[in-house]
Write an enzyme that holds these catalytic residues in place. Sequence first.
Site, PDB file in Angstrom:
ATOM      1  N   SER A   8     -11.804  31.483 -14.211  1.00  0.00           N
ATOM      2  CA  SER A   8     -11.918  30.264 -12.882  1.00  0.00           C
ATOM      3  C   SER A   8     -10.973  31.457 -11.801  1.00  0.00           C
ATOM      4  CB  SER A   8     -11.205  29.268 -12.950  1.00  0.00           C
ATOM      5  OG  SER A   8     -11.204  28.696 -11.651  1.00  0.00           O
ATOM      6  N   HIS A  33     -16.252  32.330 -12.550  1.00  0.00           N
ATOM      7  CA  HIS A  33     -16.278  31.011 -12.059  1.00  0.00           C
ATOM      8  C   HIS A  33     -15.759  31.097 -10.488  1.00  0.00           C
ATOM      9  CE1 HIS A  33     -16.725  26.584 -12.613  1.00  0.00           C
ATOM     10  NE2 HIS A  33     -15.555  26.345 -11.956  1.00  0.00           N
ATOM     11  N   ASP A  35     -14.798  28.580  -7.608  1.00  0.00           N
ATOM     12  CA  ASP A  35     -14.579  27.132  -7.355  1.00  0.00           C
ATOM     13  C   ASP A  35     -14.627  26.808  -5.712  1.00  0.00           C
ATOM     14  OD1 ASP A  35     -12.329  26.930  -9.748  1.00  0.00           O
ATOM     15  OD2 ASP A  35     -14.371  25.774  -9.637  1.00  0.00           O
ATOM     16  N   MET A  37     -14.378  24.285  -2.483  1.00  0.00           N
ATOM     17  CA  MET A  37     -13.955  23.138  -1.953  1.00  0.00           C
ATOM     18  C   MET A  37     -14.023  22.829  -0.743  1.00  0.00           C
ATOM     19  SD  MET A  37     -10.839  22.864  -4.931  1.00  0.00           S
ATOM     20  CE  MET A  37     -10.671  23.321  -6.778  1.00  0.00           C
ATOM     21  N   HIS A  66     -19.242  26.869  -8.520  1.00  0.00           N
ATOM     22  CA  HIS A  66     -18.920  25.517  -8.605  1.00  0.00           C
ATOM     23  C   HIS A  66     -18.651  24.640  -7.509  1.00  0.00           C
ATOM     24  CE1 HIS A  66     -16.156  22.213 -10.486  1.00  0.00           C
ATOM     25  NE2 HIS A  66     -17.197  21.735  -9.938  1.00  0.00           N
ATOM     26  N   MET A  68     -17.915  22.038  -4.939  1.00  0.00           N
ATOM     27  CA  MET A  68     -17.262  20.664  -4.808  1.00  0.00           C
ATOM     28  C   MET A  68     -17.325  20.421  -3.458  1.00  0.00           C
ATOM     29  SD  MET A  68     -14.258  21.374  -7.382  1.00  0.00           S
ATOM     30  CE  MET A  68     -14.696  23.108  -7.552  1.00  0.00           C
ATOM     31  N   MET A 137     -16.995  17.772 -16.231  1.00  0.00           N
ATOM     32  CA  MET A 137     -15.991  18.142 -15.684  1.00  0.00           C
ATOM     33  C   MET A 137     -14.760  17.423 -16.747  1.00  0.00           C
ATOM     34  SD  MET A 137     -15.671  19.909 -13.209  1.00  0.00           S
ATOM     35  CE  MET A 137     -14.063  19.755 -12.979  1.00  0.00           C
ATOM     36  N   ASP A 176     -15.157  22.309 -17.900  1.00  0.00           N
ATOM     37  CA  ASP A 176     -14.233  23.175 -16.715  1.00  0.00           C
ATOM     38  C   ASP A 176     -13.029  21.963 -16.479  1.00  0.00           C
ATOM     39  OD1 ASP A 176     -14.883  23.492 -13.167  1.00  0.00           O
ATOM     40  OD2 ASP A 176     -13.280  24.202 -14.625  1.00  0.00           O
ATOM     41  N   GLY A 177     -11.799  22.442 -16.802  1.00  0.00           N
ATOM     42  CA  GLY A 177     -10.372  21.680 -16.729  1.00  0.00           C
ATOM     43  C   GLY A 177      -9.890  21.727 -17.964  1.00  0.00           C
TER      44      GLY A 177
END
Length: 221
Positions: A8, A33, A35, A37, A66, A68, A137, A176-177
């Site tokens: 990530s 990855h 992210d 947002m 990803h 979001m 998630m 993920d997480g």
Amino acid sequence: MKKQISPSVMCVDFFNLAETIAEFERQNIEYIHVDIMDGVYVPNYTLGTDFIKQLKKHTKIPMDIHLMIENPESKLDWFEFGEGDYVAVHYETTKHLHKAVAAIRAKGAKSMVAINPATPISVLENILDDIDAVLVMTVNPGFAGQKLIPSTLGKISALRKYLDKNGYENIEIEVDGNVSFENARLMSDAGANIFVAGTSSIFKAGQSMAENTAKLRDSIK
Ligand code: DX5
Ligand code: ZN
């Protein structure tokens, strides 16, 4: 299914990004990855469209984007992606899920649907023909450095069983997480095969990225 790592990049030291990407290539990392947002679906901002453009100029490693963001189906053309890349949209962010995943495939990429910890796997029932992977998630989306929500481990194994029982052995499961070395082992045993690696594994302080990658590969094999 081949066990793959997707670091990530929101967790990277950006003043050392070029060297980090070079190390990913030395470690044969399978995906990067990214992210995205929007400050609406999740209370945070991270990377953007230009970052992906730049990244694709500097590496051949496929992207694992990803999203979001609210109403992703109307914003997919803002992003550069194609053959070999994965793009995940969240089930909770769109009224037009089929339209979104169809548009991702239409650009030659692989489609993924992300589900939050409280979203049941049953919501996927009528979209399975149109997706290549499910992103489970294991924390609530929005921030790195959170702790695993334990109930998501049972969800991973229930999903794997559900997919295999209904003829979708080809659909991959990404997690993920808080994918730590210990949690990665549990997630792998539960049926996950793509591991988003962040602050608790590949970027964990105290060891080199080469050592962390080897340790993570050992956890998921
Ligand atoms: C959180 C992001 C994750 C995050 C993972 O919403 O989707 O990709 O960067 O970070 P760690 O591994 O620290 O939980
Ligand atoms: Zn993510």
